[in-house]
Design a protein around this motif. Structure first.
Motif, PDB file in Angstrom:
ATOM      1  N   ALA A   1     -35.144 -47.004 -62.215  1.00  0.00           N
ATOM      2  CA  ALA A   1     -36.112 -47.587 -63.151  1.00  0.00           C
ATOM      3  C   ALA A   1     -37.334 -48.119 -62.404  1.00  0.00           C
ATOM      4  O   ALA A   1     -38.479 -47.908 -62.831  1.00  0.00           O
ATOM      5  CB  ALA A   1     -35.456 -48.699 -63.964  1.00  0.00           C
TER       6      ALA A   1
ATOM      7  N   VAL B   1     -37.782 -51.530 -69.403  1.00  0.00           N
ATOM      8  CA  VAL B   1     -36.445 -51.534 -70.001  1.00  0.00           C
ATOM      9  C   VAL B   1     -36.343 -52.746 -70.909  1.00  0.00           C
ATOM     10  O   VAL B   1     -36.631 -53.868 -70.496  1.00  0.00           O
ATOM     11  CB  VAL B   1     -35.350 -51.582 -68.912  1.00  0.00           C
ATOM     12  CG1 VAL B   1     -33.970 -51.601 -69.544  1.00  0.00           C
ATOM     13  CG2 VAL B   1     -35.484 -50.392 -67.978  1.00  0.00           C
TER      14      VAL B   1
ATOM     15  N   THR C   1     -27.790 -49.311 -71.217  1.00  0.00           N
ATOM     16  CA  THR C   1     -29.015 -49.515 -70.453  1.00  0.00           C
ATOM     17  C   THR C   1     -29.133 -48.466 -69.350  1.00  0.00           C
ATOM     18  O   THR C   1     -30.189 -47.856 -69.162  1.00  0.00           O
ATOM     19  CB  THR C   1     -29.056 -50.933 -69.858  1.00  0.00           C
ATOM     20  OG1 THR C   1     -28.955 -51.883 -70.924  1.00  0.00           O
ATOM     21  CG2 THR C   1     -30.333 -51.167 -69.078  1.00  0.00           C
TER      22      THR C   1
ATOM     23  N   ALA D   1     -35.646 -47.512 -72.791  1.00  0.00           N
ATOM     24  CA  ALA D   1     -36.315 -47.331 -71.498  1.00  0.00           C
ATOM     25  C   ALA D   1     -37.529 -46.460 -71.771  1.00  0.00           C
ATOM     26  O   ALA D   1     -37.407 -45.396 -72.386  1.00  0.00           O
ATOM     27  CB  ALA D   1     -35.393 -46.670 -70.482  1.00  0.00           C
TER      28      ALA D   1
ATOM     29  N   ILE E   1     -32.034 -45.466 -69.116  1.00  0.00           N
ATOM     30  CA  ILE E   1     -32.851 -45.280 -67.909  1.00  0.00           C
ATOM     31  C   ILE E   1     -32.749 -43.836 -67.425  1.00  0.00           C
ATOM     32  O   ILE E   1     -33.759 -43.193 -67.132  1.00  0.00           O
ATOM     33  CB  ILE E   1     -32.419 -46.264 -66.805  1.00  0.00           C
ATOM     34  CG1 ILE E   1     -32.823 -47.687 -67.178  1.00  0.00           C
ATOM     35  CG2 ILE E   1     -32.996 -45.855 -65.444  1.00  0.00           C
ATOM     36  CD1 ILE E   1     -32.202 -48.763 -66.304  1.00  0.00           C
TER      37      ILE E   1
END
Length: 112
Positions: free
Chosen positions: A57, A64, A97, A75, A101
């Protein structure tokens, strides 16, 4: 798209020389001396490793955002090429998450 394809495209976006070793593990061979065995390279899987996902990231400048109330993680990129990867989650916002990403990174890799 399979997880394997996602990881390969995400690696391409980040400029990571990722190779799959004989044991099936994707390894970050970036900067590995040619005389070294690929098994000396660290495993690379931002779908399961928080550190790999965070480094991905940061490298790509992804924004994010985790919305706990709506149970969604987003993301996205900034600038000219807009990429927006949304991932719903149930009991594991961390996995969602990481996947958001990787999905955003894979989209960047696909557009390269």
């Amino acid at each position: 798209m399979t997880d394997r394809e996602l990881l390969e495209l995400a690696a391409k976006a980040a400029g990571i020389h990722a190779l799959r070793s004989p044991d099936g593990v994707l390894r970050n061979c970036t900067g590995l001396h040619p005389a070294m065995n690929m098994l000396a390279a660290p495993p690379w899987n931002p779908l399961t490793d928080d550190g790999d996902a965070l480094r991905l990231a940061v490298k790509l400048g992804l924004l994010v955002d985790v919305w706990l109330q709506q149970k969604v993680c987003i993301a996205s990129t900034q600038g000219e090429e807009l990429v927006d990867a949304r991932e719903q989650f149930g009991d594991d916002p961390y996995a969602a998450t990481r996947r958001a990403i990787v999905r955003a990174a894979a989209e960047i890799g696909r557009n390269m």
